[in-house]
Scaffold this active site. Structure first.
Site, PDB file in Angstrom:
ATOM      1  N   LYS A  16      -3.548 -20.950 -68.679  1.00 41.36           N
ATOM      2  CA  LYS A  16      -2.411 -21.298 -67.802  1.00 41.36           C
ATOM      3  C   LYS A  16      -1.869 -20.077 -67.062  1.00 41.36           C
ATOM      4  CE  LYS A  16       0.310 -23.178 -70.893  1.00 41.36           C
ATOM      5  NZ  LYS A  16      -0.432 -23.226 -72.154  1.00 41.36           N
ATOM      6  N   ARG A  93       7.938 -29.364 -72.788  1.00 45.52           N
ATOM      7  CA  ARG A  93       7.186 -29.244 -74.042  1.00 45.52           C
ATOM      8  C   ARG A  93       7.255 -30.537 -74.854  1.00 45.52           C
ATOM      9  NH1 ARG A  93       6.063 -23.787 -73.660  1.00 45.52           N
ATOM     10  NH2 ARG A  93       5.655 -22.797 -75.641  1.00 45.52           N
ATOM     11  N   ARG A 132      -8.690 -12.898 -78.856  1.00 48.62           N
ATOM     12  CA  ARG A 132      -8.447 -12.058 -77.674  1.00 48.62           C
ATOM     13  C   ARG A 132      -7.658 -10.789 -78.004  1.00 48.62           C
ATOM     14  NH1 ARG A 132      -4.580 -16.272 -74.321  1.00 48.62           N
ATOM     15  NH2 ARG A 132      -3.082 -16.568 -75.995  1.00 48.62           N
ATOM     16  N   ARG A 179      -1.633 -10.202 -78.871  1.00 48.21           N
ATOM     17  CA  ARG A 179      -0.290 -10.749 -78.659  1.00 48.21           C
ATOM     18  C   ARG A 179       0.296 -11.120 -80.008  1.00 48.21           C
ATOM     19  NH1 ARG A 179      -0.527 -15.205 -73.926  1.00 48.21           N
ATOM     20  NH2 ARG A 179       0.711 -16.323 -75.452  1.00 48.21           N
ATOM     21  N   ARG A 191       0.658 -23.451 -83.121  1.00 46.39           N
ATOM     22  CA  ARG A 191       0.971 -23.728 -81.711  1.00 46.39           C
ATOM     23  C   ARG A 191       0.076 -24.830 -81.155  1.00 46.39           C
ATOM     24  NH1 ARG A 191      -0.099 -18.261 -80.339  1.00 46.39           N
ATOM     25  NH2 ARG A 191       0.028 -18.660 -78.131  1.00 46.39           N
TER      26      ARG A 191
END
Ligand code: AMP
Length: 241
Positions: A16, A93, A132, A179, A191
């Site tokens: 996104k 959300r 990542r 992150r 999540r």
């Protein structure tokens, strides 16, 4: 507020943020990410900001009333008129937020022009987030897909209470960072689960309104981008027509 009103939705790892940047650059849209708005409260010391920062650090959703107020405030700032429209990222959300947005726009005689959904299977979504890392120079790597010259180790939790953490560095010893919200498998899965249980149920409403457009996010970044551009061009033409 006038111009295009677009939403970008999808599970974490679907791309996104990357696509939002391409879209906003090409169409001169204001990128509003509720996550970014909340993170920007870090420097404030008032009670509301403290509550928001504690909430996002805990990895749970900020309450709808606060979220809607923060979004409304951003949508009503002066600079919005300098853009060709808005791209909303990370909102809605859940169903109450979706309803709030529809009502808010309707109050101004407006509606959502297109909802761009980046579709990705959940295992790939997991691997993209969990694997990542980025360098201080912004270079991005992934243990599952782009890992040349990187040394990867799994650091075991001392008490074996949690899944191992992934640690990465370049061959020259420079560290690569993850992150905070990708930090361990539990956080990533949590999540994904929230997306499935709370956010995905919103999509059929947009489908029923004829504004939902799905893009396969498991393709090269430029292919996804070009397909999105095609959808936005079509949405713009519908407005003119
Ligand atoms: P994001 O950058 O979109 O992953 O958002 C980071 C964090 O901000 C989330 O984990 C939530 O705590 C909070 N947040 C962002 N957008 C919303 C939203 N629409 N409703 C509630 N909480 C949100």
């Amino acid at each position: 507020m006038d111009g295009l009103f677009l939403l970008i939705m999808g599970v974490q790892g679907a791309g996104k943020g990357t696509q939002a940047k391409y879209i906003c650059d090409k169409y001169n849209l204001l990128h509003i990410s509720t996550g970014d708005l909340f993170r920007a409260m870090k420097s404030r010391t008032d009670e509301l900001a403290k509550h928001v920062i504690a909430t996002i650090n805990a990895g749970i959703l900020v309450d709808d009333e606060t979220t809607n107020a923060v979004l409304k405030d951003r949508l009503e700032q002066d600079d919005v008129k300098n853009y060709g429209g808005v791209l909303l990222d990370g909102y809605p959300r859940n169903e109450p937020q979706a309803k709030w947005l529809t009502d808010y726009l309707a109050g101004q005689g407006r509606a959502i022009d297109a909802v761009l959904v980046l579709e990705l299977d959940l295992y790939t979504a997991f691997k993209r987030s969990f694997g990542r890392v980025t360098g201080a120079d912004g270079a991005a790597y992934n243990i599952y897909s782009n890992h040349d010259g990187i040394s990867w180790t799994f650091e075991q939790d001392a008490n074996k209470m949690f899944p191992p953490r992934l640690v990465a560095q370049r061959a020259d010893g420079t560290a690569l960072n993850r992150r905070a919200d990708d930090a361990d498998a539990f956080a990533v899965i949590g999540r994904i689960e929230k997306f499935l249980n709370e956010t995905r149920p919103v999509l059929p409403h947009y489908e029923a309104e004829g504004v939902l457009h799905k893009v396969n996010a498991d393709q090269p970044i430029e292919t996804v981008r070009d397909q999105i551009f095609g959808l936005i061009d079509a949405a713009k033409n519908r407005r003119k027509g």
